[in-house]
Structures are given as C-alpha cells and as structure tokens.
Design a protein around this motif. Sequence first.
Motif, mmCIF file in Angstrom:
data_model
loop_
_atom_site.group_PDB
_atom_site.id
_atom_site.type_symbol
_atom_site.label_atom_id
_atom_site.label_comp_id
_atom_site.label_asym_id
_atom_site.label_seq_id
_atom_site.Cartn_x
_atom_site.Cartn_y
_atom_site.Cartn_z
ATOM 1 N N THR A 57 5.787 -4.789 -11.956
ATOM 2 C CA THR A 57 5.855 -4.778 -10.499
ATOM 3 C C THR A 57 5.394 -3.408 -10.014
ATOM 4 O O THR A 57 5.618 -2.397 -10.681
ATOM 5 N N THR A 115 4.811 -0.674 -6.581
ATOM 6 C CA THR A 115 4.983 -0.227 -5.202
ATOM 7 C C THR A 115 4.136 1.021 -5.005
ATOM 8 O O THR A 115 3.711 1.648 -5.973
ATOM 9 N N GLY A 116 3.891 1.377 -3.741
ATOM 10 C CA GLY A 116 3.094 2.584 -3.466
ATOM 11 C C GLY A 116 1.684 2.448 -3.999
ATOM 12 O O GLY A 116 1.011 1.428 -3.811
ATOM 13 N N HIS A 129 6.481 4.343 -9.738
ATOM 14 C CA HIS A 129 6.452 3.181 -8.850
ATOM 15 C C HIS A 129 6.057 1.910 -9.600
ATOM 16 O O HIS A 129 5.729 0.899 -8.975
ATOM 17 N N ALA A 136 13.169 -1.810 -7.998
ATOM 18 C CA ALA A 136 12.340 -1.765 -6.794
ATOM 19 C C ALA A 136 11.849 -3.149 -6.368
ATOM 20 O O ALA A 136 11.528 -3.364 -5.200
ATOM 21 N N PHE A 137 11.789 -4.100 -7.294
ATOM 22 C CA PHE A 137 11.238 -5.415 -6.971
ATOM 23 C C PHE A 137 12.246 -6.222 -6.151
ATOM 24 O O PHE A 137 13.405 -6.360 -6.543
ATOM 25 N N GLY A 177 2.393 -7.346 -4.314
ATOM 26 C CA GLY A 177 2.572 -5.908 -4.523
ATOM 27 C C GLY A 177 1.290 -5.248 -5.007
ATOM 28 O O GLY A 177 0.974 -4.113 -4.622
ATOM 29 N N TYR A 178 0.536 -5.956 -5.848
ATOM 30 C CA TYR A 178 -0.758 -5.429 -6.293
ATOM 31 C C TYR A 178 -1.710 -5.283 -5.115
ATOM 32 O O TYR A 178 -2.447 -4.292 -5.019
ATOM 33 N N ASP A 213 -0.948 -4.787 -1.963
ATOM 34 C CA ASP A 213 -0.536 -3.645 -1.138
ATOM 35 C C ASP A 213 -0.988 -2.330 -1.764
ATOM 36 O O ASP A 213 -1.483 -1.426 -1.072
ATOM 37 N N ALA A 214 -0.824 -2.218 -3.086
ATOM 38 C CA ALA A 214 -1.205 -0.979 -3.772
ATOM 39 C C ALA A 214 -2.707 -0.756 -3.710
ATOM 40 O O ALA A 214 -3.176 0.349 -3.399
ATOM 41 N N THR A 222 -3.933 0.242 -0.255
ATOM 42 C CA THR A 222 -3.684 1.662 0.018
ATOM 43 C C THR A 222 -4.738 2.539 -0.646
ATOM 44 O O THR A 222 -5.271 3.479 -0.036
#
Length: 325
Positions: free
Chosen positions: A87, A89-90, A96, A117-118, A152-153, A155-156, A159
């Motif tokens: 998983t 994040t960021g 992360h 975090a998940f 989540g991938y 979103d990363a 970014t």
Amino acid sequence: MTCQVQTKVWRGGALAESGLPLDRVSELLEEPDAFTWVDLLDPEGDDLRRLADEIGLDPHTVEDALTRNERPKAVRFKSYFFITAFTVTGMAEDDHVHRISIIVLPHGLVTVRLGGAFPVDEVVQNLEDDSDLMQLGPKALLHGLLDAIVDGYFDAISTIDDKVDALESGLFDENHAGKDVARKAFLLHKDVGRLRRIVLPMREVVGVVLRKVTTTPGEQALTPYYEDLYDHTMRVAEWSDSLRDTVESIQDTNLALGDAALNNIMKKLTAWAAIIAVPTAITGFYGQNVPYPGFSKEWGFVVSISLIIVISGALFVSFKRRNWL
C-alpha cells in the motif's frame, strides 16, 4: 494476541457479529451462509502462527505475510488463495510504503497489515453500504481492498506527475539552474523507480485473480469489477513507464542545455581572446627596439591605433553576426 485484531461476520449481506475471539474463526469459516473477515495489524510471528493453526494455513503463507520486502504476488494453495501487495501513500517514500497480505478462503477473508496507513475500515464500510455486493462473498471484499490499493498508486503517481510537469516547464526558463534541475530529476527518477517496482507486479496479481473469478462458478457477477480493476492497474503501470521516460528525457535535456551553455561561454571566451590578440600583436610589433616604418613618428602612432580599432572592430562585428558575442 499482542496485535490489534478485528473480526466481523456477515450473513445475508448484513453485519451479524463483530469483535469475536479467534478461536471461533475456524467454526465460522465452515458456515456456508456466513462471510467472516479477520484483520491483524502488525502481528508478531506467534500471533499469526496461532491463527494459522486455527484455520490451517501453510507455513510459507505465515513467512510471506510477515516478510516486509516480499515481492507482490498471488499464490494458490489447496484450500485458499494468498495475495501480498504494497500500500502506498504520499510519493511512495520508504516510510509511506506498507505491506498487506490477503488470505482468501471459501467463506472468509484474512488481512495481515504491516503498518496502519491503509484505510481498511473505510473499504469495509463502503462494501457494507452495498448489501448486494456484500452477498457476493470474500471476492467482493478482495476487490474493494485491491481497488483501494490501486487508487493509492494513482494518487502517488499523480503527485509525481505534477512535480515532473513543473520541472519540465521550468527547464527552459531564463534563470534555468542546471544543478538544481539535475538534483530534482534524480530524486524524481528514484521515486518513479520505487513506485514501478511496486506497481508492475500488481498487473500479474490482478490478472491471476481475474482469471480465477471468470472461471469459478457463482463468481462471474464480479467479472466486470475485476476487469475494470485490471484496466486501472494497466493504466497506472503504463503511466509509470511514461513518467520514467519523461524524467530520463528531462535529465538528457538538462545535460544538453548545460553543454550548450558551456559552448556559448567557450565561444565568447574565444571571440574576446581573438579581439584582444589584435592590440597585443600590434603593440608588440611597434614595441620592437629596431627601426621600422613610422618609428619615432607621430603618424606611426596614428597608424597603430587605427589598425587596432579597425581590426578589433571588424572581428567584433564578425563574431556578433555569428552569435558568438
């Protein structure tokens, strides 16, 4: 148990029980009309081995679930399906990225999370809100978990893509800083590489689950969900490939711009050296200690100055036309 444990049981698509002890899990997993979920957060080896003894897990499953650097994969065992993934994040920095292992049983599902975090509770809640989907059993919850992982991938990588676009747009700025761009491009290349090592194996994982769903009687209703999930996984993998190529292109372009800037500097230095050589040569000639035309004459001084001005000016104009100055 030394770790955080959650247990829930659904019957007929509705939550029937929660917070049950683990010694009842094996009994619940035998109920054909019940769907049991067990979640372990940061378990120790003894915690997971206790559960493994309760529901009959292979020792390799326990080992893989507790290994933080295991490659994402999907493995079929005799009585269950084991999936492990990361998983994110960021921007997928080391702190992360966390592991999640999923054990899919005929009438239940076990999640083992290394790092909290998940949002597994949010995934379960979303599934509970759709009672029709919940009635499809463990593979429905598995889809929700994998879909949240792939989101989540996205979103990363989104970014990272924004940072790559910002770096790319500033590459040809007037105040372009080659060293700063090189440092940022290097760090982005590391981020993309780290994310690709997580994302690319997920294509195989989702592909294996998709084939399992499409060939298992009673699970074909989930086929559109998993086909959509597989498409998302392919998109994020292709996006990561594209970003890697873009970052490498930025690095190459930055090097080319540095070389071009160095060539311009060398041109200017060469041009000014040629111009300065003219008065040096002429004054050197007239500085000889032997008689020459115009020696000790006023017109000789005028000629030397005129030659310096004319030849230096001609060189300056010539270099200017060639954009060397």
